[in-house]
Design an enzyme around this catalytic site. Structure first.
Site, PDB file in Angstrom:
ATOM      1  CG  ASP A   1      61.433  34.526  90.397  1.00 50.31           C
ATOM      2  OD1 ASP A   1      61.377  35.509  89.631  1.00 50.31           O
ATOM      3  OD2 ASP A   1      61.241  34.612  91.621  1.00 50.31           O
TER       4      ASP A   1
ATOM      5  CD  GLU B   1      62.768  38.876  89.074  1.00 49.50           C
ATOM      6  OE1 GLU B   1      63.259  38.950  87.917  1.00 49.50           O
ATOM      7  OE2 GLU B   1      61.906  38.045  89.379  1.00 49.50           O
TER       8      GLU B   1
ATOM      9  CG  ASN C   1      58.314  35.932  88.415  1.00 52.17           C
ATOM     10  OD1 ASN C   1      58.995  36.949  88.270  1.00 52.17           O
ATOM     11  ND2 ASN C   1      57.874  35.526  89.601  1.00 52.17           N
TER      12      ASN C   1
END
Length: 302
Positions: free
Chosen positions: A198, A16, A150
């Site tokens: 996301d 991420e 997100n």
């Protein structure tokens, strides 16, 4: 589908927080607490910058302090000095939550403030929040009742914020007051019928890019919410993205292996796709007192 270049030999559990900053790419492997940098060669392992003893969602560079980071980590927001091996907690607002919580994604806005979301480990409905670290070091909860936040991502002047609630498959758009920096009433921007939005970023045309977890895709949306482009990826769970490289035209995407019973060879890889419209480097966190070694510790204010 043509396989895009793979950057580095690692396969991440939950890659991420990828950012292009100071001429290099950094990213996180959330649950291992690692802050990593892309290597020079495609067959080399990722370089570990530091590792925290707690989940590490995302970082922003600190303006005027090379090698220093503001991070969404553990149950709050901290300042990291990897060279000195020091982590200073600015605020840990999720310490006393009713369910176990961790920080997730985060980013600095064009005005130098840092925004970060929290979520429950078990993705408990409405348990998450969005926090803002102001330049004076004060941490404020600005939104709540989110399940898996997100982003966020901001337009060029910081007056529009995009925030995904991945569990609900939606991206909302918020006006941001230029004086108070408070978000206003949201409006629906995108609702996905397949996969979950996301990580996100914007490009210089004001379009929004989002990784689509579970679909193996990245989407680009125009400011009116219409779908402009779909990038197919050989990884089913793309999680974070940014636009980087020397010309800003490389779409850099992290992915995840977590939860997959039979991960493919590129699940968890970092991938690169060339695009036509560039983005800009990650905005830094700008402390009000740039000579300070870290923002003041405000952990007791929440």
């Amino acid at each position: 589908m043509t396989t895009p270049p793979v950057l580095g030999s690692d396969r991440l559990e939950l890659g991420e927080g990828i950012r292009w900053t100071d001429g290099r790419t950094v990213l996180t492997d959330i649950l291992t607490g690692r802050l990593l940098a892309l290597p020079d060669g495609p067959d080399e392992p990722l370089e570990q910058i530091t590792q925290l003893p707690c989940p590490l969602g995302a970082v922003a560079p600190v303006e005027g302090r090379p090698g220093h980071w503001i991070a969404a980590a553990g149950t709050g927001i901290c300042h990291i000095d990897p060279a000195g091996g020091r982590v200073d907690w600015i605020g840990r607002p999720e310490d006393d939550s009713r369910v176990p919580m961790r920080m997730n994604d985060g980013v600095a806005d064009p005005h130098g403030r840092f925004w970060a979301g929290s979520m429950a480990y078990e993705a408990t409905e409405n348990a998450g929040s969005l926090y803002r670290l102001d330049r004076d070091g004060h941490v404020t909860r600005v939104l709540q009742d989110i399940t898996i936040p997100n982003g966020p991502a901001f337009n060029a002047d910081g007056t529009v914020m995009y925030l995904a609630d991945s569990a609900r498959g939606v991206i909302r758009r918020y006006p941001v007051d230029p004086v108070t920096s408070d978000p206003g009433a949201p409006e629906p921007f995108v609702a996905l019928t397949s996969g979950s939005p996301d990580g996100m970023t914007t490009d210089i045309e004001g379009c929004l890019w989002t990784a689509v977890w579970g679909a193996g895709q990245v989407h680009r949306y125009r400011p009116d919410g219409s779908l402009d482009r779909v990038v197919e990826l050989p990884a089913g769970q793309p999680a974070g993205l940014c636009l980087g490289g020397p010309d800003g035209r490389t779409l850099l995407v992290t992915s995840a292996r977590i939860g997959l019973p039979d991960p493919g060879p590129l699940d968890g890889a970092v991938l690169a796709v060339r695009v036509d419209v560039p983005g800009t480097p990650a905005a830094p966190y700008r402390p009000a007192n740039s000579s300070a070694s870290a923002p003041p510790d405000r952990a007791d204010t929440l």
